[in-house]
Enzyme design. Structure first.
Site, short mmCIF file in Angstrom:
data_model
loop_
_atom_site.label_atom_id
_atom_site.label_comp_id
_atom_site.label_asym_id
_atom_site.label_seq_id
_atom_site.Cartn_x
_atom_site.Cartn_y
_atom_site.Cartn_z
N SER A 1 42.75 48.89 26.87
CA SER A 1 43.23 47.72 26.37
C SER A 1 42.34 46.61 26.42
O SER A 1 42.70 45.36 25.77
CB SER A 1 44.48 47.35 27.38
OG SER A 1 44.00 47.30 28.74
N HIS B 1 44.51 41.62 32.44
CA HIS B 1 43.55 40.98 31.27
C HIS B 1 43.08 39.74 31.44
O HIS B 1 43.78 38.73 31.58
CB HIS B 1 44.10 41.47 30.11
CG HIS B 1 44.50 42.74 29.91
ND1 HIS B 1 45.75 43.17 29.93
CD2 HIS B 1 44.11 43.93 29.59
CE1 HIS B 1 46.18 44.59 29.67
NE2 HIS B 1 44.81 45.03 29.45
N ASP C 1 47.28 37.64 31.72
CA ASP C 1 48.40 38.57 32.04
C ASP C 1 47.89 39.29 33.60
O ASP C 1 46.75 38.82 33.99
CB ASP C 1 48.81 39.47 31.28
CG ASP C 1 48.16 40.69 30.85
OD1 ASP C 1 47.11 40.73 31.68
OD2 ASP C 1 48.40 41.47 29.67
#
Length: 353
Positions: A38, A331, A328
């Site tokens: 991600s 990340h 978040d």
């Protein structure tokens, strides 16, 4: 502690600008290929049946046209800034997207998938694209580009391109630490060794397909991720020391394994990017680099949210993400990614020349 951006020396910036003039605005390398999770997914998961997505607000609110593309960030990823630093006029498209067609493929492609890792079963947990499947897509990519640009041109693109690999965090935080089917079977050391074997196989597969300039990121300080502190910090608001020790141990193995691989493979340039120390410094000394918040991410409470938990209705999402190290619970923010990309460029100079 001085500002991390000083690592990118003015002289090096001058060299880059001169090279851009010499090659008349062309990128410093013909293409870039991105593999992993991600941290570098630019939208492949948008096309999967998975909960691990970010193609909705407030993700992307600071990106081009304020558009949520599937990047797990408020704006650009470190890989986006890296593409810009290398002189690309556009970003490498997500391979599963409609943009990954025709001449758009000549600058490379992004195969990364949120929820993926070195451990095959990690990707299966989230119905993500495993690294082995990412390699299969890369093979498919090569065949497509031969049809577009011819075999000779494709061979040049493949051998001169830069390959970026970012994986491993999901294997620990979203699998090993929370999955008794894994952590009751393997010690952390045994699990790291399994990941190392997968990593070595992955690099060997890329090399066999023509890759010669590969950069791989270390694990970040896992214990400093906001969600990790919330989940494993036992109420403390400081980095979880044990998780950071595990990350350092893994990173040491990654360095040794990478050195061994480079020795065995003629012509391979394999650089390990130490994002652990970079992010740890940001968290320990946020004000030195213009940040005000290190414990919480910008989205929602900032303590846990990521993916579908970070959404347009998330209460308390911050107004100015540039003040936050993290966007978040897992990340980095665009502001942190910008500094990271500059550090990657300075430490990865051997991949370019």
């Amino acid at each position: 502690m001085g500002c991390l951006c000083s690592l990118l020396l003015p002289g090096f910036l001058f060299l880059i600008s001169v090279l851009h003039d010499v090659v008349d605005g062309q990128p410093l390398v013909p293409a870039m290929f991105i593999f992993g999770d991600s941290v570098v997914d630019v939208g492949n998961n948008n096309h999967l049946l998975t909960l691990v997505k970010s193609n909705f607000p407030p993700y992307g609110r600071d990106f081009v046209n304020h558009n949520p593309t599937g990047r797990f960030c408020n704006g650009k990823l470190a890989s986006d800034f890296t593409a810009e630093n290398l002189g690309f006029a556009s970003y490498q498209p997500a391979y599963l997207s409609g943009e990954a067609t025709g001449k758009n493929l000549l600058i490379g492609a992004n195969f990364a998938s949120a929820g993926s890792g070195y451990y095959e079963a990690t990707a299966k947990l989230f119905n993500a694209i495993s690294l082995s499947q990412q390699v299969e897509y890369y093979k498919e990519y090569q065949n497509k580009v031969v049809g577009i640009g011819g075999k000779v041109n494709t061979t040049s693109i493949i051998s001169d391109a830069i390959y970026l690999v970012s994986a491993g965090s999901s294997d620990f935080v979203q699998n090993y630490y929370v999955n008794p089917l894994v952590n009751k079977v393997y010690t952390i050391d045994q699990f790291s060794n399994i990941l190392m074997q997968s990593y070595a196989n992955f690099i060997q597969n890329l090399y066999a397909l023509g890759a010669r300039r590969i950069g791989v990121t270390t694990l970040p300080p896992l214990g400093c991720l906001p969600a990790a502190i919330t989940l494993f910090g036992l109420g403390d608001n400081e980095c979880v020391a044990k998780l950071n020790v595990d990350a350092v141990s893994f990173n040491n193995k990654l360095n040794v394994t990478s050195q061994n691989l480079q020795t065995k493979m003629p012509g391979l340039k394999l650089v390990v990017f130490d994002i652990y120390q970079f992010l740890y410094n940001l968290v320990m000394n946020p004000a030195d680099n213009g940040f005000a918040e290190k414990r919480r991410g910008c989205c929602g409470t900032g303590l846990l949210e990521t993916s579908i938990l970070c959404n347009a209705k998330s209460i308390s999402t911050c107004a100015n993400a540039s003040q936050y190290v993290f966007w978040d619970g897992f990340h980095p923010s665009e502001a942190a990614n910008r500094i990271l990309a500059d550090d990657l460029l300075s430490s990865g100079i051997s991949l370019i020349f």
